[in-house]
Design a protein around this motif. Structure first.
Motif, PDB file in Angstrom:
ATOM      1  N   VAL A 195      29.427  35.906  28.520  1.00  0.00           N
ATOM      2  CA  VAL A 195      29.258  37.229  29.133  1.00  0.00           C
ATOM      3  C   VAL A 195      29.812  37.211  30.557  1.00  0.00           C
ATOM      4  CG1 VAL A 195      27.608  38.970  29.885  1.00  0.00           C
ATOM      5  CG2 VAL A 195      27.257  37.778  27.707  1.00  0.00           C
ATOM      6  N   ALA A 196      29.478  36.145  31.306  1.00  0.00           N
ATOM      7  CA  ALA A 196      29.981  36.015  32.673  1.00  0.00           C
ATOM      8  C   ALA A 196      31.506  35.943  32.676  1.00  0.00           C
ATOM      9  CB  ALA A 196      29.400  34.760  33.323  1.00  0.00           C
ATOM     10  N   THR A 197      32.084  35.197  31.743  1.00  0.00           N
ATOM     11  CA  THR A 197      33.538  35.077  31.651  1.00  0.00           C
ATOM     12  C   THR A 197      34.182  36.433  31.344  1.00  0.00           C
ATOM     13  OG1 THR A 197      33.396  32.778  30.914  1.00  0.00           O
ATOM     14  CG2 THR A 197      35.431  33.965  30.413  1.00  0.00           C
ATOM     15  N   PHE A 198      33.557  37.212  30.478  1.00  0.00           N
ATOM     16  CA  PHE A 198      34.076  38.539  30.132  1.00  0.00           C
ATOM     17  C   PHE A 198      34.025  39.473  31.349  1.00  0.00           C
ATOM     18  CE2 PHE A 198      33.173  42.921  28.734  1.00  0.00           C
ATOM     19  CZ  PHE A 198      34.366  43.195  28.076  1.00  0.00           C
ATOM     20  N   VAL A 199      32.905  39.445  32.067  1.00  0.00           N
ATOM     21  CA  VAL A 199      32.763  40.292  33.256  1.00  0.00           C
ATOM     22  C   VAL A 199      33.818  39.928  34.302  1.00  0.00           C
ATOM     23  CG1 VAL A 199      31.259  40.864  35.205  1.00  0.00           C
ATOM     24  CG2 VAL A 199      30.315  40.732  32.880  1.00  0.00           C
ATOM     25  N   ILE A 200      34.055  38.637  34.477  1.00  0.00           N
ATOM     26  CA  ILE A 200      35.070  38.179  35.429  1.00  0.00           C
ATOM     27  C   ILE A 200      36.443  38.683  35.025  1.00  0.00           C
ATOM     28  CG2 ILE A 200      36.310  36.116  36.230  1.00  0.00           C
ATOM     29  CD1 ILE A 200      33.570  34.668  36.158  1.00  0.00           C
ATOM     30  N   SER A 201      36.756  38.625  33.736  1.00  0.00           N
ATOM     31  CA  SER A 201      38.092  39.011  33.260  1.00  0.00           C
ATOM     32  C   SER A 201      38.407  40.480  33.499  1.00  0.00           C
ATOM     33  CB  SER A 201      38.231  38.680  31.771  1.00  0.00           C
ATOM     34  OG  SER A 201      37.406  39.516  30.978  1.00  0.00           O
ATOM     35  N   ILE A 202      37.380  41.335  33.458  1.00  0.00           N
ATOM     36  CA  ILE A 202      37.638  42.763  33.679  1.00  0.00           C
ATOM     37  C   ILE A 202      37.447  43.163  35.142  1.00  0.00           C
ATOM     38  CG2 ILE A 202      37.059  43.391  31.316  1.00  0.00           C
ATOM     39  CD1 ILE A 202      34.337  44.340  32.288  1.00  0.00           C
ATOM     40  N   SER A 203      36.704  42.338  35.903  1.00  0.00           N
ATOM     41  CA  SER A 203      36.432  42.674  37.305  1.00  0.00           C
ATOM     42  C   SER A 203      37.558  42.254  38.235  1.00  0.00           C
ATOM     43  CB  SER A 203      35.125  42.007  37.765  1.00  0.00           C
ATOM     44  OG  SER A 203      34.031  42.442  36.998  1.00  0.00           O
ATOM     45  N   ALA A 204      38.206  41.127  37.942  1.00  0.00           N
ATOM     46  CA  ALA A 204      39.221  40.588  38.846  1.00  0.00           C
ATOM     47  C   ALA A 204      40.364  41.569  39.118  1.00  0.00           C
ATOM     48  CB  ALA A 204      39.753  39.265  38.312  1.00  0.00           C
ATOM     49  N   PRO A 205      40.958  42.199  38.093  1.00  0.00           N
ATOM     50  CA  PRO A 205      42.041  43.160  38.381  1.00  0.00           C
ATOM     51  C   PRO A 205      41.565  44.342  39.229  1.00  0.00           C
ATOM     52  CG  PRO A 205      42.028  42.532  36.060  1.00  0.00           C
ATOM     53  CD  PRO A 205      40.757  42.023  36.641  1.00  0.00           C
ATOM     54  N   CYS A 206      40.334  44.767  39.002  1.00  0.00           N
ATOM     55  CA  CYS A 206      39.792  45.898  39.770  1.00  0.00           C
ATOM     56  C   CYS A 206      39.570  45.507  41.228  1.00  0.00           C
ATOM     57  CB  CYS A 206      38.481  46.380  39.151  1.00  0.00           C
ATOM     58  SG  CYS A 206      38.638  46.966  37.449  1.00  0.00           S
ATOM     59  N   TYR A 207      39.002  44.316  41.436  1.00  0.00           N
ATOM     60  CA  TYR A 207      38.739  43.862  42.809  1.00  0.00           C
ATOM     61  C   TYR A 207      40.041  43.704  43.588  1.00  0.00           C
ATOM     62  CZ  TYR A 207      37.019  41.188  46.749  1.00  0.00           C
ATOM     63  OH  TYR A 207      36.720  40.770  48.036  1.00  0.00           O
ATOM     64  N   ARG A 208      41.078  43.215  42.909  1.00  0.00           N
ATOM     65  CA  ARG A 208      42.370  43.050  43.574  1.00  0.00           C
ATOM     66  C   ARG A 208      42.863  44.372  44.146  1.00  0.00           C
ATOM     67  NH1 ARG A 208      47.390  44.270  41.965  1.00  0.00           N
ATOM     68  NH2 ARG A 208      49.118  43.196  43.025  1.00  0.00           N
ATOM     69  N   LEU A 209      42.647  45.463  43.423  1.00  0.00           N
ATOM     70  CA  LEU A 209      43.127  46.771  43.862  1.00  0.00           C
ATOM     71  C   LEU A 209      42.403  47.278  45.104  1.00  0.00           C
ATOM     72  CD1 LEU A 209      43.535  48.569  40.409  1.00  0.00           C
ATOM     73  CD2 LEU A 209      45.343  47.643  41.880  1.00  0.00           C
ATOM     74  N   LEU A 210      41.199  46.770  45.371  1.00  0.00           N
ATOM     75  CA  LEU A 210      40.460  47.184  46.569  1.00  0.00           C
ATOM     76  C   LEU A 210      41.135  46.692  47.846  1.00  0.00           C
ATOM     77  CD1 LEU A 210      36.769  46.535  45.445  1.00  0.00           C
ATOM     78  CD2 LEU A 210      37.974  48.723  45.557  1.00  0.00           C
ATOM     79  N   ASN A 211      41.912  45.585  47.710  1.00  0.00           N
ATOM     80  CA  ASN A 211      42.652  45.032  48.841  1.00  0.00           C
ATOM     81  C   ASN A 211      41.745  44.798  50.054  1.00  0.00           C
ATOM     82  OD1 ASN A 211      45.125  44.023  49.779  1.00  0.00           O
ATOM     83  ND2 ASN A 211      45.529  45.890  50.944  1.00  0.00           N
ATOM     84  N   SER A 212      40.611  44.169  49.809  1.00  0.00           N
ATOM     85  CA  SER A 212      39.653  43.868  50.874  1.00  0.00           C
ATOM     86  C   SER A 212      40.208  42.785  51.796  1.00  0.00           C
ATOM     87  CB  SER A 212      38.351  43.362  50.260  1.00  0.00           C
ATOM     88  OG  SER A 212      38.573  42.113  49.608  1.00  0.00           O
ATOM     89  N   GLN A 213      39.492  42.552  52.909  1.00  0.00           N
ATOM     90  CA  GLN A 213      39.890  41.492  53.827  1.00  0.00           C
ATOM     91  C   GLN A 213      39.915  40.142  53.120  1.00  0.00           C
ATOM     92  OE1 GLN A 213      41.126  41.318  56.837  1.00  0.00           O
ATOM     93  NE2 GLN A 213      41.103  39.073  56.762  1.00  0.00           N
ATOM     94  N   THR A 214      38.937  39.917  52.262  1.00  0.00           N
ATOM     95  CA  THR A 214      38.897  38.667  51.489  1.00  0.00           C
ATOM     96  C   THR A 214      40.138  38.538  50.619  1.00  0.00           C
ATOM     97  OG1 THR A 214      36.480  38.597  51.433  1.00  0.00           O
ATOM     98  CG2 THR A 214      37.643  37.399  49.701  1.00  0.00           C
ATOM     99  N   MET A 215      40.518  39.615  49.947  1.00  0.00           N
ATOM    100  CA  MET A 215      41.697  39.599  49.080  1.00  0.00           C
ATOM    101  C   MET A 215      42.963  39.379  49.898  1.00  0.00           C
ATOM    102  SD  MET A 215      42.647  39.817  45.907  1.00  0.00           S
ATOM    103  CE  MET A 215      44.177  38.887  45.963  1.00  0.00           C
ATOM    104  N   ARG A 216      43.051  40.032  51.039  1.00  0.00           N
ATOM    105  CA  ARG A 216      44.253  39.884  51.876  1.00  0.00           C
ATOM    106  C   ARG A 216      44.394  38.462  52.397  1.00  0.00           C
ATOM    107  NH1 ARG A 216      42.317  44.850  53.822  1.00  0.00           N
ATOM    108  NH2 ARG A 216      41.692  43.942  55.837  1.00  0.00           N
ATOM    109  N   GLN A 217      43.270  37.844  52.769  1.00  0.00           N
ATOM    110  CA  GLN A 217      43.339  36.476  53.274  1.00  0.00           C
ATOM    111  C   GLN A 217      43.678  35.490  52.162  1.00  0.00           C
ATOM    112  OE1 GLN A 217      42.987  35.502  56.742  1.00  0.00           O
ATOM    113  NE2 GLN A 217      44.100  33.866  55.719  1.00  0.00           N
ATOM    114  N   LEU A 218      43.115  35.717  50.978  1.00  0.00           N
ATOM    115  CA  LEU A 218      43.456  34.880  49.833  1.00  0.00           C
ATOM    116  C   LEU A 218      44.952  34.975  49.548  1.00  0.00           C
ATOM    117  CD1 LEU A 218      42.637  33.094  47.408  1.00  0.00           C
ATOM    118  CD2 LEU A 218      42.174  35.195  46.131  1.00  0.00           C
TER     119      LEU A 218
END
Length: 318
Positions: free
Chosen positions: A23-46
């Motif tokens: 379940v955790a793996t499934f949630v990660i797989s659908i959340s990661a593309p969405c989080y990337r689009l937020l372009n947060s400070q964490t994402m920009r630094q990564l």
């Protein structure tokens, strides 16, 4: 912001420890593309860190892979306490020098590492199979989150010394490492003490913690370096491990002790292990979970100078 992030981590700790790993793996797989689009400070630094390591801008898929790898570490860590010894051993493909396994029978051995792969799983694997593990971890807020991680690591065979930002736990680490043979893996790709060493890294310079080299010097012991990569387990392992993902664990060393003056030893030894570690990072850059600024051009010189001043004051007091 950090407090909010840590509070959310505590909530995720509670949820993840109560759901199946798939379940955790499934949630990660659908959340990661969405989080990337937020372009947060964490994402920009990564993204910035990946760009430096890879020598080019990461693709969309590489960024998503990096996020999935990072979050998979947490999904694994949060559920590691309920894993059996057999499950832990089947989650790891390890390459460990015979010399390390021989040395650890009679003395503590130091291993330098970074925020790569799944270091908690690696520690649990070594503790279950070879020897007790002693390490240092950042003291997080709220205190309940720090306690969760400390209790988890203790339950899987690791003793944790909590580090306050700007403080030193070096003498405590030395004392405990001398009492009995232990593996002492130290995360060193991000300096929390203010005493970081500027090291050539991926075509520029970055701050690395002096801890691994300094401890190996004080204990007069060997220094090794480890790289870790997230991997999908083969079906036969997955069935026993009760999870889809595990790690490839590669230990290199011992890193040759530089023939330099005593005053220069920690700096030069740090440069040596970082050079070896860098080669491993470049093989799997998306498994480096570094979302903070560590490269010298990205650091605020004023804040860095203040951190170094606090460090020198603490050294003087101790």
């Amino acid at each position: 912001m950090n407090r909010l992030k840590n509070t959310l981590t505590l909530l995720l700790f509670f949820v993840a420890s109560r759901i199946p790993s798939w379940v955790a793996t499934f949630v990660i797989s659908i959340s990661a593309p969405c989080y990337r689009l937020l372009n947060s400070q964490t994402m920009r630094q990564l993204r910035r860190n990946l760009t430096i390591v890879m020598g080019r801008a990461p693709s969309r898929d590489e960024e998503i892979t990096a996020l999935k790898s990072y979050w998979q570490y947490f999904a694994s860590a949060f559920t590691l306490g309920r894993a059996t010894k057999v499950q832990i051993e089947n989650r790891v493909f390890a390459s460990i020098p015979a010399q390390l396994l021989e040395e650890i029978k009679t003395k503590s051995v130091v291993v330098a590492m970074g925020h790569q792969g799944d270091w908690d799983l690696a520690g649990a694997f070594f503790a279950a199979k070879y020897a007790p593990v002693l390490t240092v971890a950042e003291n997080l807020n709220p205190p309940s989150l720090a306690k969760k991680f400390t209790d988890l690591r203790r339950d899987i065979g690791m003793e944790i010394i909590l580090l306050e930002k700007g403080k030193s736990v070096f003498s405590t680490l030395v004392d405990k490492a001398r009492k009995a043979p232990r593996l002492v893996p130290l995360l060193a790709d991000r300096d929390l003490s203010g005493g970081g060493i500027v090291v050539p890294f991926c075509g520029t310079e970055a701050l690395f913690a002096p801890g691994p080299a300094a401890l190996a010097k004080r204990l007069d012991t060997s220094l090794y370096v480890v790289n870790m990569q997230l991997l999908e387990l083969p079906p036969e392992r997955r069935k026993i491990a009760k999870t889809k993902y595990g790690i490839k664990l590669i230990v290199n060393g011992p890193i040759e002790r530089p023939r330099v003056t005593d005053n220069d030893l920690v700096v030069e030894w740090t440069k040596s292990w970082v050079k070896t570690w860098e080669a491993g990072i470049k093989l799997a850059p998306t498994d480096w979970h570094m979302t903070q600024a560590v490269f010298l051009p990205d650091l605020d010189p004023v804040r860095l100078a203040k951190a170094r001043k606090r460090y020198q004051q603490n050294v003087g007091e101790n």
